[in-house]
Design an enzyme around this catalytic site. Structure first.
Site, PDB file in Angstrom:
ATOM      1  CE  LYS A  54      -3.739  -2.408   2.221  1.00 16.65           C
ATOM      2  NZ  LYS A  54      -4.176  -2.928   3.582  1.00 16.65           N
ATOM      3  CD  GLN A  98      -3.086  -4.542   6.779  1.00 13.46           C
ATOM      4  OE1 GLN A  98      -2.878  -3.515   6.046  1.00 13.46           O
ATOM      5  NE2 GLN A  98      -3.834  -5.642   6.328  1.00 13.46           N
ATOM      6  CG  ASP A 121      -9.423  -0.566   5.042  1.00 14.28           C
ATOM      7  OD1 ASP A 121      -9.217  -0.956   4.051  1.00 14.28           O
ATOM      8  OD2 ASP A 121      -8.661  -0.965   5.932  1.00 14.28           O
TER       9      ASP A 121
END
Ligand code: NAP
Length: 288
Positions: A54, A98, A121
């Protein structure tokens, strides 16, 4: 018959190039580059790889990334404090924590602490609710990325019969909402589903998000179907395989995503897209 490849790597590269140009345009018109904050708690090797992918994609697109690495024994309140700081930081448009988190931390509480306006997200209940209601908002990256891949390839979706295997909050459930939004008829399967093979055999679109290597047999697939393999399973030999028997399914499907090079790159590119959208939503009205 050998299926056409749904080339996530290629489409993701095109999407990242579009985002790079949009970021350049922002800079040329006096606006700042979008910023994505990423938080990694602990030293899970797979998570480290995902985060560095990412970071690399951010660098390619011109999006600024701010990585926060926290010790494996970090307490929940310290993590919530960091999120609070990032919520208030005007340079940060997207916040990503994460997953999975260490067991001492309640991931639901952490997700709910993220400002829904910075939820790159798309996992916050507010944004999931908006997706359920077909309202604009952040959409979870993997399902949105799959929709972009299907749409950019020009595959017809309205009226098709779709079977999703898996009902997780990050993939299966939002995938069902995405496909409903484009008028597919959706069946969601899970570990208690009966006659899974027969359900898959009736599907024009199959999305496999189970987390078990080659779980979907090739001969379950209807001839001419589209097969989306979300699974990322690490073998003992160090390779990555999907949830679908790729060779068997390719003999029957019309379209199929490879693993690697299918859904994974689309997920990363979509995270950048969500961050760019977030920055645009934060611009002063006259610049939108
Ligand atoms: P998850 O939370 O473990 O969910 C797995 C789902 O599979 C559950 O809903 C489970 O049913 C269902 N399942 C398990 N065994 C089954 C069986 N025998 N028959 C039918 N359904 C069964 O996993 P996830 O987070 O959704 O991830 C799924 C896979 O996608 C993993 O390999 C993950 O690494 C991968 N992934 C890839 C990306 C990407 O960008 N490519 C992104 C996210 C995830 P129950 O609900 O009944 O337990």
């Amino acid at each position: 018959m050998s299926a056409n490849i749904l080339d996530g790597k290629q489409v993701a590269a095109e999407l990242i190039e579009d985002i790079r140009q949009a970021v350049q345009h922002r800079l040329a018109t006096g606006r700042r580059a979008p910023g994505l904050a990423m938080i990694l708690v602990g030293d899970n090797p797979a998570s480290r790889v995902y985060v560095s992918n990412k970071e690399r994609a951010c660098a390619r697109s011109g999006i600024r990334s701010f990585l926060h690495i926290l010790a494996p024994d970090t307490g929940q309140s310290d993590l919530l404090d960091l999120i609070q700081t990032l919520n208030a930081d005007p340079e940060v448009d997207g916040i990503l924590v994460q997953l999975p988190l260490p067991t001492q931390i309640d991931s639901g509480a952490v997700i709910e602490h993220i400002d829904p306006a910075k939820d790159a997200d798309g996992f916050h209940p507010y944004n999931m609710g908006r997706l359920a209601l077909s309202l604009p908002g952040f959409r979870p990256c993997t399902p949105r990325g799959i929709m972009t891949l299907l749409e950019r390839t020009g595959l017809p979706l309205a009226g098709s019969d779709a079977v999703i295997i898996g009902r997780s909050n990050i993939v299966g459930r939002p995938m069902a909402l995405e496909l409903l939004r484009v008028d597919a008829t959706v069946t969601v399967c899970h570990s208690r589903t009966r006659d899974l093979d027969r359900k898959v055999a009736g599907a024009d679109i199959v999305v496999a998000a189970v987390g078990r290597a080659q779980f979907v047999a090739g001969d379950w697939i209807k001839r001419g179907a589209t097969v989306i393999d979300v699974g990322m399973n690490h073998t003992a030999a160090g390779t990555l395989v999907g949830d679908v028997d790729f060779a068997g399914a390719s003999r029957r499907a019309a379209w199929i995503t490879p693993v690697p090079g299918g859904v994974g790159p689309m997920t990363v590119a979509t995270l950048l897209q969500n961050t760019l959208d977030s920055a645009a939503a934060r611009d002063p009205l006259e610049n939108r």
